[in-house]
Design a protein around this motif. Sequence first.
Motif, mmCIF file in Angstrom:
data_model
loop_
_atom_site.group_PDB
_atom_site.id
_atom_site.type_symbol
_atom_site.label_atom_id
_atom_site.label_comp_id
_atom_site.label_asym_id
_atom_site.label_seq_id
_atom_site.Cartn_x
_atom_site.Cartn_y
_atom_site.Cartn_z
ATOM 1 N N PRO A 97 19.969 -24.243 -40.830
ATOM 2 C CA PRO A 97 20.354 -25.163 -41.909
ATOM 3 C C PRO A 97 21.702 -25.828 -41.690
ATOM 4 O O PRO A 97 22.062 -26.739 -42.441
ATOM 5 C CB PRO A 97 20.376 -24.268 -43.151
ATOM 6 C CG PRO A 97 20.589 -22.900 -42.630
ATOM 7 C CD PRO A 97 19.914 -22.845 -41.300
ATOM 8 N N HIS A 98 22.444 -25.422 -40.663
ATOM 9 C CA HIS A 98 23.724 -26.040 -40.339
ATOM 10 C C HIS A 98 23.791 -26.255 -38.833
ATOM 11 O O HIS A 98 23.299 -25.435 -38.063
ATOM 12 C CB HIS A 98 24.900 -25.170 -40.792
ATOM 13 C CG HIS A 98 24.782 -24.674 -42.206
ATOM 14 N ND1 HIS A 98 24.882 -25.515 -43.293
ATOM 15 C CD2 HIS A 98 24.534 -23.439 -42.692
ATOM 16 C CE1 HIS A 98 24.719 -24.807 -44.399
ATOM 17 N NE2 HIS A 98 24.499 -23.552 -44.068
ATOM 18 N N GLY A 99 24.412 -27.337 -38.395
ATOM 19 C CA GLY A 99 24.562 -27.579 -36.973
ATOM 20 C C GLY A 99 23.270 -28.020 -36.320
ATOM 21 O O GLY A 99 22.361 -28.533 -36.960
ATOM 22 N N GLN A 100 23.165 -27.797 -34.990
ATOM 23 C CA GLN A 100 22.015 -28.247 -34.212
ATOM 24 C C GLN A 100 21.251 -27.100 -33.569
ATOM 25 O O GLN A 100 20.460 -27.305 -32.649
ATOM 26 C CB GLN A 100 22.488 -29.214 -33.112
ATOM 27 C CG GLN A 100 22.965 -30.557 -33.633
ATOM 28 C CD GLN A 100 21.811 -31.418 -34.121
ATOM 29 O OE1 GLN A 100 20.668 -31.248 -33.718
ATOM 30 N NE2 GLN A 100 22.106 -32.342 -35.015
ATOM 31 N N MET A 101 21.469 -25.873 -34.023
ATOM 32 C CA MET A 101 20.798 -24.743 -33.397
ATOM 33 C C MET A 101 19.302 -24.737 -33.725
ATOM 34 O O MET A 101 18.901 -24.896 -34.869
ATOM 35 C CB MET A 101 21.426 -23.425 -33.835
ATOM 36 C CG MET A 101 20.817 -22.209 -33.148
ATOM 37 S SD MET A 101 21.629 -20.679 -33.619
ATOM 38 C CE MET A 101 23.226 -20.940 -32.848
ATOM 39 N N LEU A 102 18.507 -24.523 -32.677
ATOM 40 C CA LEU A 102 17.053 -24.449 -32.810
ATOM 41 C C LEU A 102 16.584 -23.102 -32.293
ATOM 42 O O LEU A 102 16.957 -22.677 -31.196
ATOM 43 C CB LEU A 102 16.380 -25.565 -32.008
ATOM 44 C CG LEU A 102 14.847 -25.540 -31.953
ATOM 45 C CD1 LEU A 102 14.252 -25.841 -33.318
ATOM 46 C CD2 LEU A 102 14.337 -26.535 -30.906
ATOM 47 N N ALA A 103 15.782 -22.410 -33.081
ATOM 48 C CA ALA A 103 15.141 -21.173 -32.643
ATOM 49 C C ALA A 103 13.709 -21.501 -32.235
ATOM 50 O O ALA A 103 12.988 -22.191 -32.962
ATOM 51 C CB ALA A 103 15.142 -20.134 -33.755
ATOM 52 N N VAL A 104 13.305 -21.010 -31.072
ATOM 53 C CA VAL A 104 11.959 -21.224 -30.553
ATOM 54 C C VAL A 104 11.323 -19.867 -30.316
ATOM 55 O O VAL A 104 11.792 -19.089 -29.480
ATOM 56 C CB VAL A 104 11.970 -22.031 -29.241
ATOM 57 C CG1 VAL A 104 10.544 -22.241 -28.732
ATOM 58 C CG2 VAL A 104 12.670 -23.369 -29.437
#
Length: 365
Positions: A97-104
């Motif tokens: 919900p904050h920044g550009q972090m993506l979990a895959v």
Amino acid sequence: MKNPDWVVRAGGGGGGTLNRRLFLSAFGLSLVASKAGAACAQPITELLGVTFSADGTRLAVAGKGGFRVFRQIAPNKWTSETGAQGNDFDYAVSFAPHGQMLAVGCSDGTVEMRDSNRSMRLQTMANLSMSAIAFSPDGGMLAAVGCRLNRGSPNPLVGIAEVWDVSTGRRLAALGVSPYTLNCVAFSPDGKRIAVGGAGLHAVLELWDISTETRLRRLETAASSAAPKSSSFNTWIWAVVFSPDGSTLIASDSGGSKGHYTSALESWDVASGRRVKVVIGDFRVAYSPNGDTRAQASESLPGWKVDLYSVPTGGRKTTFLVNSAVHSMCFSPTGDMLACGTSGCTVDIWRVATGNHLTTLNINR
């Protein structure tokens, strides 16, 4: 929040046989996977999830055989930026919900954390299948659900839900919650609980407290509670979501046997566990970030429709028409766009305020 460089090895296990080749891209890491070094090029065959980045400029989609990240380059134009395609695994994606972090998440048992500045390590695990992942509302935790082979037991699969601290990679909770596979997960708005749903004979919803690893409630669906004592009868919980105030839990489910199935949208009061509403039909539901709008997708032959409702008044605002069955929906962080992932492996993006259709993304192009 610190951006970690870690890999979640969900639930323990051994090594796998998947060979991967990694390529850096402008977004971080692009992945191409193949078995035993042989190149594969099959398309993504089913879309399973969509998620917007915190600034609304990126859209990640996941499915059977891969995932893609698209970047917005104009109000009605998006370009494919990175992803993985050409393997036999199911994928799940969730933007923080904050920044550009993506979990895959991948059904080979890995959960990869990535952002624009880091390339993450990948590891495989045996005997685990990852189905869905979700960030907590504050972005500090990540939950993942799936199943693991349960050798030597009458039940061949056991459902697993795990929660990790995003900044450290430390596992906060490990919940063995179901004798069958788990395939959906949602955090409560306060981030203290998770709801998980599964599939199998008499599948149920589970509501868990994260800090104590305690099951608070087990909620049976209408199909599950009415199911005959037959091994041919199965129930599925496709999606689960909390209402914005956390008082209601909503699930899309179905049940049946031998080709005869009934689908429904069901709601429960979280405090009492009482089922408050059942609507027959195949549905998907999503709430806008501010909680004022509910999107409800349902079958409307020859395709599907998406109705937008005012949460305070219950009145319908507008309706979008979609050509294929809607499998997943997501509002942009500002609530101005709605993305609908379909059974046709496309994503339709709509302008919420005007009802204008902005674009259709084909995830295999």
